[in-house]
Design a protein around this motif. Structure first.
Motif, PDB file in Angstrom:
ATOM      1  N   LYS A  58       0.879  -1.164   0.000  1.00 25.62           N
ATOM      2  CA  LYS A  58       0.000   0.000   0.000  1.00 25.62           C
ATOM      3  C   LYS A  58       0.916   1.213   0.000  1.00 25.62           C
ATOM      4  O   LYS A  58       1.393   1.633   1.054  1.00 25.62           O
ATOM      5  N   GLY A  59       1.226   1.723  -1.192  1.00 24.96           N
ATOM      6  CA  GLY A  59       2.224   2.772  -1.315  1.00 24.96           C
ATOM      7  C   GLY A  59       3.571   2.216  -0.914  1.00 24.96           C
ATOM      8  O   GLY A  59       3.975   1.157  -1.377  1.00 24.96           O
ATOM      9  N   SER A  60       4.258   2.897  -0.010  1.00 29.82           N
ATOM     10  CA  SER A  60       5.566   2.417   0.443  1.00 29.82           C
ATOM     11  C   SER A  60       5.446   1.480   1.646  1.00 29.82           C
ATOM     12  O   SER A  60       6.448   0.941   2.110  1.00 29.82           O
ATOM     13  N   ASP A  61       4.217   1.289   2.144  1.00 28.67           N
ATOM     14  CA  ASP A  61       3.999   0.404   3.289  1.00 28.67           C
ATOM     15  C   ASP A  61       3.689  -1.010   2.826  1.00 28.67           C
ATOM     16  O   ASP A  61       3.226  -1.242   1.714  1.00 28.67           O
ATOM     17  N   ILE A  62       3.915  -1.940   3.718  1.00 30.38           N
ATOM     18  CA  ILE A  62       3.517  -3.332   3.539  1.00 30.38           C
ATOM     19  C   ILE A  62       2.468  -3.600   4.602  1.00 30.38           C
ATOM     20  O   ILE A  62       2.697  -3.333   5.783  1.00 30.38           O
ATOM     21  N   VAL A  63       1.309  -4.099   4.185  1.00 26.91           N
ATOM     22  CA  VAL A  63       0.199  -4.300   5.109  1.00 26.91           C
ATOM     23  C   VAL A  63      -0.082  -5.791   5.238  1.00 26.91           C
ATOM     24  O   VAL A  63      -0.267  -6.491   4.243  1.00 26.91           O
ATOM     25  N   HIS A  97      10.072  -1.711  10.685  1.00 24.81           N
ATOM     26  CA  HIS A  97       9.358  -1.413  11.925  1.00 24.81           C
ATOM     27  C   HIS A  97       7.872  -1.672  11.653  1.00 24.81           C
ATOM     28  O   HIS A  97       7.342  -1.231  10.633  1.00 24.81           O
ATOM     29  N   ALA A  98       7.211  -2.362  12.568  1.00 29.60           N
ATOM     30  CA  ALA A  98       5.808  -2.723  12.376  1.00 29.60           C
ATOM     31  C   ALA A  98       4.947  -2.184  13.502  1.00 29.60           C
ATOM     32  O   ALA A  98       5.377  -2.145  14.657  1.00 29.60           O
ATOM     33  N   VAL A  99       3.725  -1.774  13.143  1.00 26.12           N
ATOM     34  CA  VAL A  99       2.753  -1.289  14.129  1.00 26.12           C
ATOM     35  C   VAL A  99       1.416  -1.987  13.848  1.00 26.12           C
ATOM     36  O   VAL A  99       0.925  -1.964  12.724  1.00 26.12           O
ATOM     37  N   ALA A 100       0.856  -2.591  14.894  1.00 26.07           N
ATOM     38  CA  ALA A 100      -0.434  -3.268  14.782  1.00 26.07           C
ATOM     39  C   ALA A 100      -1.550  -2.329  15.234  1.00 26.07           C
ATOM     40  O   ALA A 100      -1.402  -1.621  16.239  1.00 26.07           O
ATOM     41  N   THR A 101      -2.652  -2.335  14.494  1.00 28.09           N
ATOM     42  CA  THR A 101      -3.826  -1.549  14.868  1.00 28.09           C
ATOM     43  C   THR A 101      -5.080  -2.404  14.713  1.00 28.09           C
ATOM     44  O   THR A 101      -5.138  -3.279  13.859  1.00 28.09           O
ATOM     45  N   ARG A 102      -6.043  -2.124  15.569  1.00 28.68           N
ATOM     46  CA  ARG A 102      -7.347  -2.807  15.494  1.00 28.68           C
ATOM     47  C   ARG A 102      -8.390  -1.748  15.186  1.00 28.68           C
ATOM     48  O   ARG A 102      -8.449  -0.712  15.851  1.00 28.68           O
ATOM     49  N   SER A 104     -12.521  -0.420  14.380  1.00 29.60           N
ATOM     50  CA  SER A 104     -13.765  -0.491  15.150  1.00 29.60           C
ATOM     51  C   SER A 104     -14.533  -1.789  14.916  1.00 29.60           C
ATOM     52  O   SER A 104     -15.390  -2.149  15.717  1.00 29.60           O
ATOM     53  N   ARG A 105     -14.231  -2.503  13.856  1.00 26.45           N
ATOM     54  CA  ARG A 105     -14.898  -3.783  13.569  1.00 26.45           C
ATOM     55  C   ARG A 105     -14.122  -4.974  14.130  1.00 26.45           C
ATOM     56  O   ARG A 105     -14.513  -6.108  13.933  1.00 26.45           O
ATOM     57  N   GLY A 106     -12.989  -4.694  14.787  1.00 28.15           N
ATOM     58  CA  GLY A 106     -12.199  -5.770  15.383  1.00 28.15           C
ATOM     59  C   GLY A 106     -11.132  -6.338  14.463  1.00 28.15           C
ATOM     60  O   GLY A 106     -10.406  -7.244  14.854  1.00 28.15           O
ATOM     61  N   ARG A 107     -11.021  -5.819  13.244  1.00 26.17           N
ATOM     62  CA  ARG A 107     -10.006  -6.302  12.309  1.00 26.17           C
ATOM     63  C   ARG A 107      -8.641  -5.744  12.716  1.00 26.17           C
ATOM     64  O   ARG A 107      -8.532  -4.593  13.138  1.00 26.17           O
ATOM     65  N   VAL A 108      -7.627  -6.577  12.571  1.00 27.83           N
ATOM     66  CA  VAL A 108      -6.266  -6.175  12.932  1.00 27.83           C
ATOM     67  C   VAL A 108      -5.405  -6.154  11.673  1.00 27.83           C
ATOM     68  O   VAL A 108      -5.442  -7.095  10.876  1.00 27.83           O
ATOM     69  N   THR A 109      -4.655  -5.067  11.517  1.00 25.76           N
ATOM     70  CA  THR A 109      -3.657  -4.979  10.465  1.00 25.76           C
ATOM     71  C   THR A 109      -2.322  -4.603  11.089  1.00 25.76           C
ATOM     72  O   THR A 109      -2.263  -3.886  12.080  1.00 25.76           O
ATOM     73  N   VAL A 110      -1.275  -5.120  10.514  1.00 30.41           N
ATOM     74  CA  VAL A 110       0.076  -4.782  10.927  1.00 30.41           C
ATOM     75  C   VAL A 110       0.702  -4.054   9.748  1.00 30.41           C
ATOM     76  O   VAL A 110       0.833  -4.603   8.659  1.00 30.41           O
ATOM     77  N   THR A 111       1.048  -2.793   9.977  1.00 29.42           N
ATOM     78  CA  THR A 111       1.661  -1.975   8.921  1.00 29.42           C
ATOM     79  C   THR A 111       3.171  -1.976   9.117  1.00 29.42           C
ATOM     80  O   THR A 111       3.663  -1.664  10.201  1.00 29.42           O
ATOM     81  N   VAL A 112       3.873  -2.348   8.067  1.00 31.31           N
ATOM     82  CA  VAL A 112       5.323  -2.492   8.101  1.00 31.31           C
ATOM     83  C   VAL A 112       5.948  -1.396   7.263  1.00 31.31           C
ATOM     84  O   VAL A 112       5.572  -1.201   6.101  1.00 31.31           O
ATOM     85  N   ARG A 113       6.891  -0.679   7.848  1.00 29.52           N
ATOM     86  CA  ARG A 113       7.671   0.338   7.135  1.00 29.52           C
ATOM     87  C   ARG A 113       9.113  -0.121   7.089  1.00 29.52           C
ATOM     88  O   ARG A 113       9.719  -0.394   8.137  1.00 29.52           O
ATOM     89  N   LEU A 114       9.660  -0.224   5.891  1.00 28.53           N
ATOM     90  CA  LEU A 114      11.051  -0.647   5.733  1.00 28.53           C
ATOM     91  C   LEU A 114      11.983   0.424   6.267  1.00 28.53           C
ATOM     92  O   LEU A 114      11.714   1.623   6.107  1.00 28.53           O
ATOM     93  N   ASP A 115      13.078   0.002   6.907  1.00 27.73           N
ATOM     94  CA  ASP A 115      14.095   0.942   7.368  1.00 27.73           C
ATOM     95  C   ASP A 115      14.823   1.481   6.138  1.00 27.73           C
ATOM     96  O   ASP A 115      14.940   0.812   5.117  1.00 27.73           O
ATOM     97  N   ALA A 116      15.303   2.713   6.271  1.00 26.22           N
ATOM     98  CA  ALA A 116      16.007   3.359   5.137  1.00 26.22           C
ATOM     99  C   ALA A 116      17.293   2.664   4.796  1.00 26.22           C
ATOM    100  O   ALA A 116      17.911   1.987   5.498  1.00 26.22           O
TER     101      ALA A 116
END
Length: 116
Positions: A58-63, A97-102, A104-116
Motif C-alpha cells: 500500500k504505497g511504500s507500506d507493507i500491510v 518497523h511494524a505497528v499493529a492496529t485494530r 472499530s470492527r475488530g479487524r487487525v492490520t500490521v503496517t510495516v515500514r522498511l528501514d532506510a
C-alpha cells in the motif's frame, strides 16, 4: 489432546510448509508475490520467531492482515509504538518497523515500514 493443542500442532505444520515454499529457490518467486516471512523477537520471551504471512503493498507500506486475530498472539508484539522485525522481500531480508492496529470492527492490520 485439547482442541487448541491440535489446532496449534496443525498450524505449526502448515507454517513450516508455507515457509519452505516461500524460501524455496524454485517456488519462492511465485509464492512470494503475496506471501512472505517475518522474523521478530518476542516482546516478553525474547525468542526469535519466524512466521509466514500474507501481505499487500500500500504505497511504500507493507500491510499484513491478521485473520482471526483473537486466536493469535504474534501481532500483539507490535501494538502501541510497534517494534522491529525483518521481512523477506524478493529473496532478501529487510529490516523494518511494524505497528499493529485494530479497527472499530475488530479487524487487525500490521503496517510495516522498511528501514532506510
Amino acid at each position: 489432546m485439547q482442541i487448541s493443542g491440535v489446532f496449534q500442532s496443525v498450524a505449526r505444520g502448515v507454517n513450516r510448509g508455507a515457509t519452505a515454499l516461500i524460501t524455496s529457490p524454485r517456488w519462492g518467486r511465485f509464492v512470494g508475490l503475496g506471501l512472505t516471512t517475518i522474523t521478530y523477537a518476542g516482546r516478553r520471551s525474547g525468542r526469535t520467531v519466524t512466521l509466514p504471512v500474507g501481505y499487500r503493498r500500500k504505497g511504500s507500506d507493507i500491510v499484513i492482515g491478521v485473520a482471526m486475530p483473537d486466536g493469535k498472539k504474534w501481532w500483539r508484539n507490535f501494538t502501541g509504538e510497534g517494534g522491529p522485525l525483518s521481512i523477506l522481500l524478493a529473496g532478501s531480508e529487510r529490516p523494518a518497523h511494524a505497528v499493529a492496529t485494530r479497527d472499530s470492527r475488530g479487524r487487525v492490520t500490521v503496517t510495516v515500514r522498511l528501514d532506510a
